[in-house]
Design an enzyme around this catalytic site. Sequence first.
Site, PDB file in Angstrom:
ATOM      1  N   GLU A 112      -0.765  -4.614  11.721  1.00 36.91           N
ATOM      2  CA  GLU A 112       0.022  -4.187  10.564  1.00 36.91           C
ATOM      3  C   GLU A 112       1.488  -4.575  10.754  1.00 36.91           C
ATOM      4  OE1 GLU A 112      -0.650  -0.372   7.966  1.00 36.91           O
ATOM      5  OE2 GLU A 112       0.970   0.043   9.387  1.00 36.91           O
ATOM      6  N   ASP A 156      -4.600 -10.740  -0.332  1.00 33.19           N
ATOM      7  CA  ASP A 156      -3.276 -11.345  -0.207  1.00 33.19           C
ATOM      8  C   ASP A 156      -2.456 -11.141  -1.481  1.00 33.19           C
ATOM      9  OD1 ASP A 156      -1.270 -12.729   1.157  1.00 33.19           O
ATOM     10  OD2 ASP A 156      -1.880 -14.640   0.265  1.00 33.19           O
ATOM     11  N   HIS A 157      -1.259 -10.602  -1.307  1.00 38.66           N
ATOM     12  CA  HIS A 157      -0.344 -10.317  -2.410  1.00 38.66           C
ATOM     13  C   HIS A 157      -0.944  -9.353  -3.430  1.00 38.66           C
ATOM     14  CE1 HIS A 157       1.834 -13.487  -0.457  1.00 38.66           C
ATOM     15  NE2 HIS A 157       2.881 -13.233  -1.205  1.00 38.66           N
ATOM     16  N   HIS A 198       0.833  -1.199   0.000  1.00 40.00           N
ATOM     17  CA  HIS A 198       0.000   0.000   0.000  1.00 40.00           C
ATOM     18  C   HIS A 198       0.870   1.253   0.000  1.00 40.00           C
ATOM     19  CE1 HIS A 198      -0.422   1.039   4.606  1.00 40.00           C
ATOM     20  NE2 HIS A 198       0.820   0.868   4.250  1.00 40.00           N
ATOM     21  N   HIS A 224       5.130  -0.062  -0.475  1.00 41.38           N
ATOM     22  CA  HIS A 224       5.840  -0.937   0.458  1.00 41.38           C
ATOM     23  C   HIS A 224       4.822  -1.944   0.941  1.00 41.38           C
ATOM     24  CE1 HIS A 224       3.833   2.017   2.954  1.00 41.38           C
ATOM     25  NE2 HIS A 224       3.753   1.065   3.866  1.00 41.38           N
ATOM     26  N   HIS A 231       3.249  -4.879   3.954  1.00 46.50           N
ATOM     27  CA  HIS A 231       3.115  -5.283   5.345  1.00 46.50           C
ATOM     28  C   HIS A 231       2.673  -6.742   5.387  1.00 46.50           C
ATOM     29  CE1 HIS A 231       3.542  -1.295   7.114  1.00 46.50           C
ATOM     30  NE2 HIS A 231       2.738  -0.825   6.176  1.00 46.50           N
ATOM     31  N   CYS A 252       5.169   5.321   5.254  1.00 44.09           N
ATOM     32  CA  CYS A 252       3.999   4.772   4.558  1.00 44.09           C
ATOM     33  C   CYS A 252       3.581   5.661   3.387  1.00 44.09           C
ATOM     34  CB  CYS A 252       2.838   4.559   5.525  1.00 44.09           C
ATOM     35  SG  CYS A 252       2.902   2.948   6.373  1.00 44.09           S
TER      36      CYS A 252
HETATM   37 NI    NI Z   1       2.450   1.091   5.529  1.00 43.66          NI
END
Ligand code: NI
Length: 140
Positions: A127, A81-82, A16, A41, A43, A35
């Site tokens: 997270e 997911d992914h 995200h 990037h 998580h 972020c």
């Molecule tokens: Ni983040």
Amino acid sequence: MPNVKITRRLHFSAAHRLARPDWSEARNQRTFGDCANPNWHGHNYELDVTVSGPPDPGSGYVMDLKELKALVEREVVADLDHRNLNLDVPWLEGVLPSTENLVMRIWDRLAPHVPPPAALDKLVLWETPRHWVEYSGPDG
Ligand code: NI
């Protein structure tokens, strides 16, 4: 009637970026820190799903944990997911994917599918191992 809470933890990894297009780059960096990095990037999220209700007199279960796992996989994990939370998920369109906003949308996906008399009780979305949010629904 006794009320018992059961919890299943599920995992997903997603990319995200937290940045508002209507804010300056400087303000996004100041507000969202790493972020807000432009090139995304990821998580490794953990999602704890708690359902509460009376244990069934026959099975002794509040809800079959296999069914709960399958429900969360179908409604949430399969879509996230992914994936890139900013770009890839129709039900997150237009949502700034903070952990807070994400947990509220996940609630809306899951709550209608929990079979009565059980009910969705609480979500905890991690997270990182050191940062999590909790949500008990719009009335909680
Ligand atoms: Ni983040």
